[in-house]
Scaffold this motif. Structure first.
Motif, PDB file in Angstrom:
ATOM      1  N   ALA A   1      39.931  41.451  22.521  1.00  0.00           N
ATOM      2  CA  ALA A   1      41.168  42.204  22.729  1.00  0.00           C
ATOM      3  C   ALA A   1      40.949  43.402  23.638  1.00  0.00           C
ATOM      4  O   ALA A   1      41.858  43.819  24.369  1.00  0.00           O
ATOM      5  CB  ALA A   1      41.726  42.658  21.385  1.00  0.00           C
ATOM      6  N   ALA A   2      39.750  43.967  23.617  1.00  0.00           N
ATOM      7  CA  ALA A   2      39.469  45.132  24.445  1.00  0.00           C
ATOM      8  C   ALA A   2      39.530  44.797  25.932  1.00  0.00           C
ATOM      9  O   ALA A   2      39.785  45.679  26.761  1.00  0.00           O
ATOM     10  CB  ALA A   2      38.094  45.697  24.092  1.00  0.00           C
ATOM     11  N   HIS A   3      39.306  43.521  26.279  1.00  0.00           N
ATOM     12  CA  HIS A   3      39.268  43.134  27.691  1.00  0.00           C
ATOM     13  C   HIS A   3      40.388  42.179  28.087  1.00  0.00           C
ATOM     14  O   HIS A   3      40.790  42.143  29.256  1.00  0.00           O
ATOM     15  CB  HIS A   3      37.918  42.480  28.011  1.00  0.00           C
ATOM     16  N   LEU A   4      40.878  41.392  27.135  1.00  0.00           N
ATOM     17  CA  LEU A   4      41.886  40.382  27.468  1.00  0.00           C
ATOM     18  C   LEU A   4      43.108  40.475  26.555  1.00  0.00           C
ATOM     19  O   LEU A   4      43.872  39.511  26.441  1.00  0.00           O
ATOM     20  CB  LEU A   4      41.272  38.977  27.359  1.00  0.00           C
ATOM     21  N   GLY A   5      43.259  41.595  25.865  1.00  0.00           N
ATOM     22  CA  GLY A   5      44.350  41.729  24.906  1.00  0.00           C
ATOM     23  C   GLY A   5      45.718  41.487  25.525  1.00  0.00           C
ATOM     24  O   GLY A   5      46.049  42.025  26.590  1.00  0.00           O
TER      25      GLY A   5
ATOM     26  N   GLY B   1      29.605  40.716  26.673  1.00  0.00           N
ATOM     27  CA  GLY B   1      29.932  39.307  26.823  1.00  0.00           C
ATOM     28  C   GLY B   1      31.414  39.095  27.041  1.00  0.00           C
ATOM     29  O   GLY B   1      31.831  38.258  27.860  1.00  0.00           O
ATOM     30  N   ALA B   2      32.251  39.862  26.313  1.00  0.00           N
ATOM     31  CA  ALA B   2      33.700  39.753  26.485  1.00  0.00           C
ATOM     32  C   ALA B   2      34.109  40.185  27.888  1.00  0.00           C
ATOM     33  O   ALA B   2      35.027  39.601  28.498  1.00  0.00           O
ATOM     34  CB  ALA B   2      34.412  40.597  25.432  1.00  0.00           C
ATOM     35  N   ALA B   3      33.446  41.213  28.428  1.00  0.00           N
ATOM     36  CA  ALA B   3      33.756  41.669  29.785  1.00  0.00           C
ATOM     37  C   ALA B   3      33.455  40.578  30.809  1.00  0.00           C
ATOM     38  O   ALA B   3      34.236  40.349  31.753  1.00  0.00           O
ATOM     39  CB  ALA B   3      32.962  42.933  30.098  1.00  0.00           C
ATOM     40  N   LYS B   4      32.309  39.892  30.631  1.00  0.00           N
ATOM     41  CA  LYS B   4      31.965  38.807  31.545  1.00  0.00           C
ATOM     42  C   LYS B   4      32.949  37.644  31.415  1.00  0.00           C
ATOM     43  O   LYS B   4      33.323  37.006  32.409  1.00  0.00           O
ATOM     44  CB  LYS B   4      30.539  38.328  31.265  1.00  0.00           C
ATOM     45  N   LEU B   5      33.382  37.365  30.187  1.00  0.00           N
ATOM     46  CA  LEU B   5      34.367  36.306  29.988  1.00  0.00           C
ATOM     47  C   LEU B   5      35.689  36.672  30.658  1.00  0.00           C
ATOM     48  O   LEU B   5      36.384  35.808  31.211  1.00  0.00           O
ATOM     49  CB  LEU B   5      34.583  36.062  28.494  1.00  0.00           C
ATOM     50  N   ALA B   6      36.035  37.955  30.615  1.00  0.00           N
ATOM     51  CA  ALA B   6      37.265  38.402  31.276  1.00  0.00           C
ATOM     52  C   ALA B   6      37.181  38.168  32.783  1.00  0.00           C
ATOM     53  O   ALA B   6      38.166  37.770  33.420  1.00  0.00           O
ATOM     54  CB  ALA B   6      37.510  39.878  30.975  1.00  0.00           C
ATOM     55  N   GLU B   7      35.985  38.383  33.359  1.00  0.00           N
ATOM     56  CA  GLU B   7      35.804  38.118  34.787  1.00  0.00           C
ATOM     57  C   GLU B   7      35.976  36.629  35.077  1.00  0.00           C
ATOM     58  O   GLU B   7      36.599  36.239  36.081  1.00  0.00           O
ATOM     59  CB  GLU B   7      34.421  38.586  35.233  1.00  0.00           C
ATOM     60  N   LEU B   8      35.434  35.781  34.194  1.00  0.00           N
ATOM     61  CA  LEU B   8      35.584  34.333  34.364  1.00  0.00           C
ATOM     62  C   LEU B   8      37.063  33.950  34.330  1.00  0.00           C
ATOM     63  O   LEU B   8      37.545  33.163  35.158  1.00  0.00           O
ATOM     64  CB  LEU B   8      34.809  33.601  33.266  1.00  0.00           C
ATOM     65  N   VAL B   9      37.786  34.515  33.360  1.00  0.00           N
ATOM     66  CA  VAL B   9      39.214  34.208  33.227  1.00  0.00           C
ATOM     67  C   VAL B   9      39.981  34.666  34.461  1.00  0.00           C
ATOM     68  O   VAL B   9      40.839  33.946  34.993  1.00  0.00           O
ATOM     69  CB  VAL B   9      39.772  34.863  31.947  1.00  0.00           C
ATOM     70  N   ASP B  10      39.677  35.873  34.939  1.00  0.00           N
ATOM     71  CA  ASP B  10      40.366  36.382  36.128  1.00  0.00           C
ATOM     72  C   ASP B  10      40.092  35.499  37.345  1.00  0.00           C
ATOM     73  O   ASP B  10      40.998  35.230  38.154  1.00  0.00           O
ATOM     74  CB  ASP B  10      39.922  37.819  36.413  1.00  0.00           C
TER      75      ASP B  10
ATOM     76  N   ARG C   1      29.549  35.115  17.519  1.00  0.00           N
ATOM     77  CA  ARG C   1      29.808  36.522  17.806  1.00  0.00           C
ATOM     78  C   ARG C   1      29.985  36.702  19.303  1.00  0.00           C
ATOM     79  O   ARG C   1      29.392  35.987  20.105  1.00  0.00           O
ATOM     80  CB  ARG C   1      28.646  37.395  17.307  1.00  0.00           C
ATOM     81  N   VAL C   2      30.808  37.680  19.672  1.00  0.00           N
ATOM     82  CA  VAL C   2      30.988  38.065  21.077  1.00  0.00           C
ATOM     83  C   VAL C   2      30.828  39.576  21.151  1.00  0.00           C
ATOM     84  O   VAL C   2      31.544  40.307  20.458  1.00  0.00           O
ATOM     85  CB  VAL C   2      32.379  37.665  21.612  1.00  0.00           C
ATOM     86  N   ASP C   3      29.879  40.057  21.967  1.00  0.00           N
ATOM     87  CA  ASP C   3      29.761  41.507  22.095  1.00  0.00           C
ATOM     88  C   ASP C   3      30.637  41.988  23.254  1.00  0.00           C
ATOM     89  O   ASP C   3      31.243  41.198  23.985  1.00  0.00           O
ATOM     90  CB  ASP C   3      28.295  41.925  22.261  1.00  0.00           C
ATOM     91  N   TYR C   4      30.721  43.302  23.421  1.00  0.00           N
ATOM     92  CA  TYR C   4      31.628  43.858  24.425  1.00  0.00           C
ATOM     93  C   TYR C   4      31.236  43.439  25.833  1.00  0.00           C
ATOM     94  O   TYR C   4      32.092  43.126  26.669  1.00  0.00           O
ATOM     95  CB  TYR C   4      31.655  45.384  24.303  1.00  0.00           C
TER      96      TYR C   4
END
Length: 526
Positions: A494-498, A462-471, A457-460
């Motif tokens: 999708a909410a952060h990296l869609g 966690g997804a936001a932090k992953l988006a920072e890592l990707v950026d 599972r990925v919560d919102y």
């Protein structure tokens, strides 16, 4: 209706009476642990199993006074009133009522999941420590000594360290009782060792005019029902009552689950909660104290041929009929009762099980040993040890959740990150730290691939932090690709990296992927 009230069988009659013959002397002993006069134990042994029978799901579960719940009762009440006094007895009945209402409400709300509220390390540590305290509480009785100190461990140590205070006759009675009860188990599970020890001790005591400590006055008569209790003390008992309701339910739930598994039959935690609730309410209004399910008596019930819930009702009815005759036990030496308790609980001191948990997991070892120590230190308020253990288990869970398990590997110019489990805002930075360390070690990296195949599972957050890592990776000149995203994780991603790095946009998701709650409600495919 017929499934709940089956026709009683001959096996139920034999088993019910067999259990009652063990329950009666045990109830006298467990009353002493709870800090109430012996006859109160008889009250707690009669009406509770009788009234609980129609509600339980297990045909074998035997309800009544048990050692652990009695110790919890003593811990809850000993600081409020003088042990054994009338106000103390009234508080014990009120506590039983609180425990009963709490369990009944939980059962009616169908939250039987509370049967699993304590993890195995917490339960193992608490049970072992509580068993030590129970045995320690019986040391003065088995040696017929009168310590001039307070505290369960302190009183036991006072006796053991002063051989000149030991009564040799009481010691011989204790040893003889242990040999009879344990030996009877080895002969046959149905061999009534407890009954033989009690009858022999009473006959010997009366025949020799034994001058040691005996049970003493047992009023006899019939049970009287009353709701005239000190309700003004409810706030001071509420926390202890809820703790007993939850902790004390672990044993009957385990009994029902174990036997249901062995017989390949269903069981209902909710029904058992209601049954245990009714039993404690009955104990409260009949002048008893909190009760629970007994593994030893339930095992005897099953082995003796019980087939329906009627066996428990028969046990209660037999105990109720025997109360007017209880005066025949007045000459019973208390040393015998102490030895009966010892034989009932010594096997609960399972040190090897604690060490096995500690060897298997250092953190869980901390929980089991911490609960064990906290229970000993907090005596007689052992419910605090339970609360401490649950708190430790929660902290250990948080510690584990603070980091996300993962593997990473470098394939030429590509770093592959493979996280496992749940990713949320607290542990996502751990993944970022791993990426930074790997990039520093391998400056030739040009690509980053994050494989979500093993992510639950990925919560919102966690997804936001992953988006920072990707950026950050993109800013560092790396090509990023995210693969194998599970359907239930796509919405948060999708909410952060869609639309980037292989992550679909919200519009591209299927309807059930946009609304994750529907996945949980969606029926399985035929």
């Amino acid at each position: 209706m017929s499934s709940r009230f089956p026709t009683p069988t001959t096996g139920d009659l034999v088993a019910g009476i067999s259990v009652a013959l063990v329950l009666l002397p045990q109830s006298l002993a467990y009353a002493e642990i709870a800090g109430v006069p012996p006859h109160v134990g008889l009250f707690a042994a009669a009406l509770p199993p009788l009234l609980a029978a129609p509600f339980v799901s297990s045909p074998y579960l035997q309800t009544g006074p048990v050692a652990l719940t009695s110790l919890l009762t003593f811990g809850a009440l000993s600081g409020l009133e003088s042990v054994g006094t009338a106000p103390y007895i009234e508080l014990a009945a009120l506590l039983a009522l609180i425990v009963g209402v709490a369990r009944a409400v939980l059962g009616l709300l169908r939250v039987g999941i509370v049967a699993y509220v304590m993890s195995q390390p917490v339960l193992t540590g608490f049970t072992a420590s509580a068993a030590i305290l129970i045995v320690a509480s019986q040391v003065p009785s088995m040696f017929d000594a009168n310590p001039d100190t307070t505290g369960v461990i302190e009183r036991a140590w006072w006796v053991l360290s002063r051989p000149n205070e030991w009564d040799s006759t009481a010691m011989l009675l204790s040893v003889a009782t242990v040999l009879v009860v344990v030996g009877a188990r080895r002969v046959h599970q149905l061999f009534p060792g407890v009954l033989i020890a009690v009858v022999a001790a009473v006959v010997w005591s009366e025949g020799t005019n034994y001058d040691g400590t005996v049970v003493g006055d047992l009023p006899g008569g019939f049970i009287s029902l009353s709701l005239d209790l000190p309700y003004g003390q409810t706030p001071s008992l509420l926390v202890a009552g809820i703790v007993i309701a939850l902790v004390g339910f672990a044993e009957p739930a385990s009994i029902a689950r174990t036997f249901a598994t062995a017989d390949r039959t269903p069981w209902s935690a909710n029904r058992e909660l209601v049954g245990q609730g009714v039993a404690n309410i009955a104990s409260g209004i009949s002048g008893g104290f909190p009760v629970g399910g007994s593994f030893s008596r339930s095992s005897l019930n099953r082995f003796a041929g019980a087939q329906t819930q009627w066996s428990g009702a028969i046990t209660g009815a037999f105990a109720m009929a025997a109360i007017p005759l209880s005066a025949t036990l007045e000459a019973l030496p208390t040393a015998v009762l102490g030895a009966i308790v010892l034989t009932a609980v010594y096997r609960l001191i399972d040190i090897p099980a604690m060490l096995q948990i500690a060897r298997g997991s250092g953190l869980q070892g901390l929980v089991v040993l911490g609960t064990f120590a906290a229970t000993l230190i907090s005596a007689p308020n052992v419910e605090r040890g339970v609360i401490a253990g649950i708190g430790l288990a929660f902290i250990v869970h948080l510690i584990r959740e603070l980091r996300v398990d993962h593997r990473h590997e470098v394939d030429h110019e590509t770093l592959v990150l493979r996280p496992y489990g749940v990713i949320w805002f607290v542990n996502a930075p751990h993944l970022e730290s791993s990426f930074i360390a790997a990039r520093a070690e391998h400056p030739q990296l040009q690509n980053l691939r994050i494989d979500f195949a093993n992510v639950g599972r990925v919560d919102y957050g966690g997804a936001a932090k992953l988006a920072e890592l990707v950026d950050d990776a993109v800013d560092a000149g790396l090509n990023v690709d995210i693969v194998n995203i599970a359907p239930h994780a796509k919405r948060a991603m999708a909410a952060h990296l869609g639309g980037r790095h292989g992550v679909p946009t919200l519009d591209q998701l299927a309807d059930d992927e946009r609304h994750q709650w529907r996945l949980r409600r969606k029926p399985p495919s035929p």
